[in-house]
Design a protein around this motif. Structure first.
Motif, PDB file in Angstrom:
ATOM      1  N   SER A   1     -12.099  -6.396  -1.650  1.00 16.46           N
ATOM      2  CA  SER A   1     -12.289  -6.578  -3.087  1.00 16.46           C
ATOM      3  C   SER A   1     -13.692  -7.096  -3.348  1.00 16.46           C
ATOM      4  N   ASP A   2     -14.314  -6.577  -4.387  1.00 15.64           N
ATOM      5  CA  ASP A   2     -15.602  -7.082  -4.862  1.00 15.64           C
ATOM      6  C   ASP A   2     -15.747  -6.678  -6.319  1.00 15.64           C
ATOM      7  N   PRO A   3     -15.570  -7.618  -7.228  1.00 18.98           N
ATOM      8  CA  PRO A   3     -15.657  -7.271  -8.651  1.00 18.98           C
ATOM      9  C   PRO A   3     -17.045  -6.829  -9.089  1.00 18.98           C
ATOM     10  N   THR A   4     -18.068  -7.121  -8.284  1.00 21.86           N
ATOM     11  CA  THR A   4     -19.425  -6.736  -8.674  1.00 21.86           C
ATOM     12  C   THR A   4     -19.738  -5.280  -8.313  1.00 21.86           C
ATOM     13  N   LEU A   5     -18.960  -4.671  -7.433  1.00 21.21           N
ATOM     14  CA  LEU A   5     -19.173  -3.268  -7.069  1.00 21.21           C
ATOM     15  C   LEU A   5     -18.372  -2.388  -8.031  1.00 21.21           C
ATOM     16  N   LYS A   6     -19.047  -1.761  -8.957  1.00 17.20           N
ATOM     17  CA  LYS A   6     -18.393  -0.914  -9.961  1.00 17.20           C
ATOM     18  C   LYS A   6     -18.481   0.565  -9.617  1.00 17.20           C
ATOM     19  N   ASN A   7     -19.588   0.964  -9.020  1.00 18.83           N
ATOM     20  CA  ASN A   7     -19.875   2.353  -8.714  1.00 18.83           C
ATOM     21  C   ASN A   7     -19.084   2.792  -7.473  1.00 18.83           C
ATOM     22  N   GLN A   8     -18.377   3.928  -7.564  1.00 19.65           N
ATOM     23  CA  GLN A   8     -17.584   4.425  -6.439  1.00 19.65           C
ATOM     24  C   GLN A   8     -18.461   4.779  -5.240  1.00 19.65           C
ATOM     25  N   ASP A   9     -19.662   5.276  -5.486  1.00 22.08           N
ATOM     26  CA  ASP A   9     -20.582   5.604  -4.401  1.00 22.08           C
ATOM     27  C   ASP A   9     -20.985   4.341  -3.632  1.00 22.08           C
ATOM     28  N   ASP A  10     -21.211   3.232  -4.345  1.00 26.38           N
ATOM     29  CA  ASP A  10     -21.530   1.964  -3.685  1.00 26.38           C
ATOM     30  C   ASP A  10     -20.345   1.473  -2.854  1.00 26.38           C
ATOM     31  N   LYS A  11     -19.136   1.638  -3.383  1.00 23.19           N
ATOM     32  CA  LYS A  11     -17.939   1.224  -2.644  1.00 23.19           C
ATOM     33  C   LYS A  11     -17.781   2.047  -1.370  1.00 23.19           C
ATOM     34  N   ASN A  12     -18.027   3.364  -1.485  1.00 25.68           N
ATOM     35  CA  ASN A  12     -17.931   4.220  -0.299  1.00 25.68           C
ATOM     36  C   ASN A  12     -18.960   3.827   0.752  1.00 25.68           C
ATOM     37  N   CYS A  13     -20.165   3.570   0.301  1.00 24.57           N
ATOM     38  CA  CYS A  13     -21.241   3.195   1.222  1.00 24.57           C
ATOM     39  C   CYS A  13     -20.921   1.855   1.905  1.00 24.57           C
ATOM     40  N   MET A  14     -20.456   0.872   1.126  1.00 29.10           N
ATOM     41  CA  MET A  14     -20.089  -0.417   1.695  1.00 29.10           C
ATOM     42  C   MET A  14     -18.884  -0.267   2.619  1.00 29.10           C
ATOM     43  N   GLY A  15     -17.946   0.585   2.259  1.00 27.74           N
ATOM     44  CA  GLY A  15     -16.781   0.841   3.108  1.00 27.74           C
ATOM     45  C   GLY A  15     -17.169   1.437   4.448  1.00 27.74           C
ATOM     46  N   GLU A  16     -18.149   2.332   4.433  1.00 28.88           N
ATOM     47  CA  GLU A  16     -18.633   2.911   5.694  1.00 28.88           C
ATOM     48  C   GLU A  16     -19.227   1.839   6.583  1.00 28.88           C
ATOM     49  N   ARG A  17     -19.965   0.902   5.984  1.00 27.52           N
ATOM     50  CA  ARG A  17     -20.561  -0.185   6.757  1.00 27.52           C
ATOM     51  C   ARG A  17     -19.476  -1.087   7.349  1.00 27.52           C
ATOM     52  N   ILE A  18     -18.480  -1.416   6.542  1.00 25.61           N
ATOM     53  CA  ILE A  18     -17.385  -2.261   7.027  1.00 25.61           C
ATOM     54  C   ILE A  18     -16.654  -1.562   8.172  1.00 25.61           C
ATOM     55  N   ASN A  19     -16.340  -0.286   8.006  1.00 27.40           N
ATOM     56  CA  ASN A  19     -15.631   0.452   9.055  1.00 27.40           C
ATOM     57  C   ASN A  19     -16.459   0.568  10.331  1.00 27.40           C
ATOM     58  N   TYR A  20     -17.755   0.750  10.187  1.00 26.32           N
ATOM     59  CA  TYR A  20     -18.634   0.804  11.356  1.00 26.32           C
ATOM     60  C   TYR A  20     -18.509  -0.489  12.166  1.00 26.32           C
ATOM     61  N   TYR A  21     -18.565  -1.625  11.482  1.00 23.17           N
ATOM     62  CA  TYR A  21     -18.485  -2.905  12.190  1.00 23.17           C
ATOM     63  C   TYR A  21     -17.085  -3.170  12.731  1.00 23.17           C
ATOM     64  N   VAL A  22     -16.059  -2.634  12.106  1.00 19.85           N
ATOM     65  CA  VAL A  22     -14.699  -2.739  12.651  1.00 19.85           C
ATOM     66  C   VAL A  22     -14.639  -2.033  13.991  1.00 19.85           C
TER      67      VAL A  22
END
Length: 165
Positions: free
Chosen positions: A108-129
């Motif tokens: 969750s991040d209320p400051t991330l509104k743009n779906q493209d930003d969420k996808n990009c951040m999700g890719e980073r999180i998954n990479y580190y997982v």
């Protein structure tokens, strides 16, 4: 009198013989669940690390260029919270000769509104997982630079898209 002494020694020998068998049986069962527990702990650690690196991360030139032009929001600090990390056992895969485990992070991040930003951040999180799991089992040599898929002794792991709440 001799019969009672012989009976005690036979019972003792049966008990002594059963203990190693029971230890081996329970040991094999617990090692399998222990491996999955270690992987999930590494996944939670990796998700947290990926979420916390946001604006402090070092980016390759191409990624930094993409962030500067398309995802400027990701260059600023964020308030990502990792809510849950779960897995789905998808069965045995004969190609890899391991059981496939798919990991999904809920964030969750209320400051991330743009779906493209969420996808990009999700890719980073998954990479580190995936990277964290690979480091936990020291199987970096078995995967590629994106750490996808990642291997342990009995399982191989992939990540599903981060679910944003």
């Amino acid at each position: 009198m001799m019969d009672s002494r012989a009976q005690i020694s036979i019972e003792f020998m049966l008990i002594v013989a059963m203990i190693p068998l029971m230890v081996l049986l329970f040991g094999s069962l617990t090692s399998e669940s222990s491996e999955l527990t270690i992987a999930m702990a590494a996944a939670r650690n990796g998700a947290t690390q990926g979420a916390n690196l946001d604006s402090l991360a070092f980016y390759p030139d191409q990624a930094f260029s993409n962030y500067t032009h398309k995802n400027q929001r990701l260059l600023l600090p964020s308030k990502i919270q990792i809510l849950k990390v779960e897995y789905n056992n998808q069965g045995y895969n004969s190609v890899y000769q391991r059981t496939k485990i798919q990991i999904r992070v809920h964030a969750s991040d209320p400051t991330l509104k743009n779906q493209d930003d969420k996808n990009c951040m999700g890719e980073r999180i998954n990479y580190y997982v995936r990277k964290s799991i690979s480091g936990s089992f020291k199987t970096d040599y078995m995967t590629n630079n994106a750490f996808n898929p990642v291997f342990s002794y009995r399982y191989y792991y992939t990540t599903a898209d981060v679910k944003w709440c």
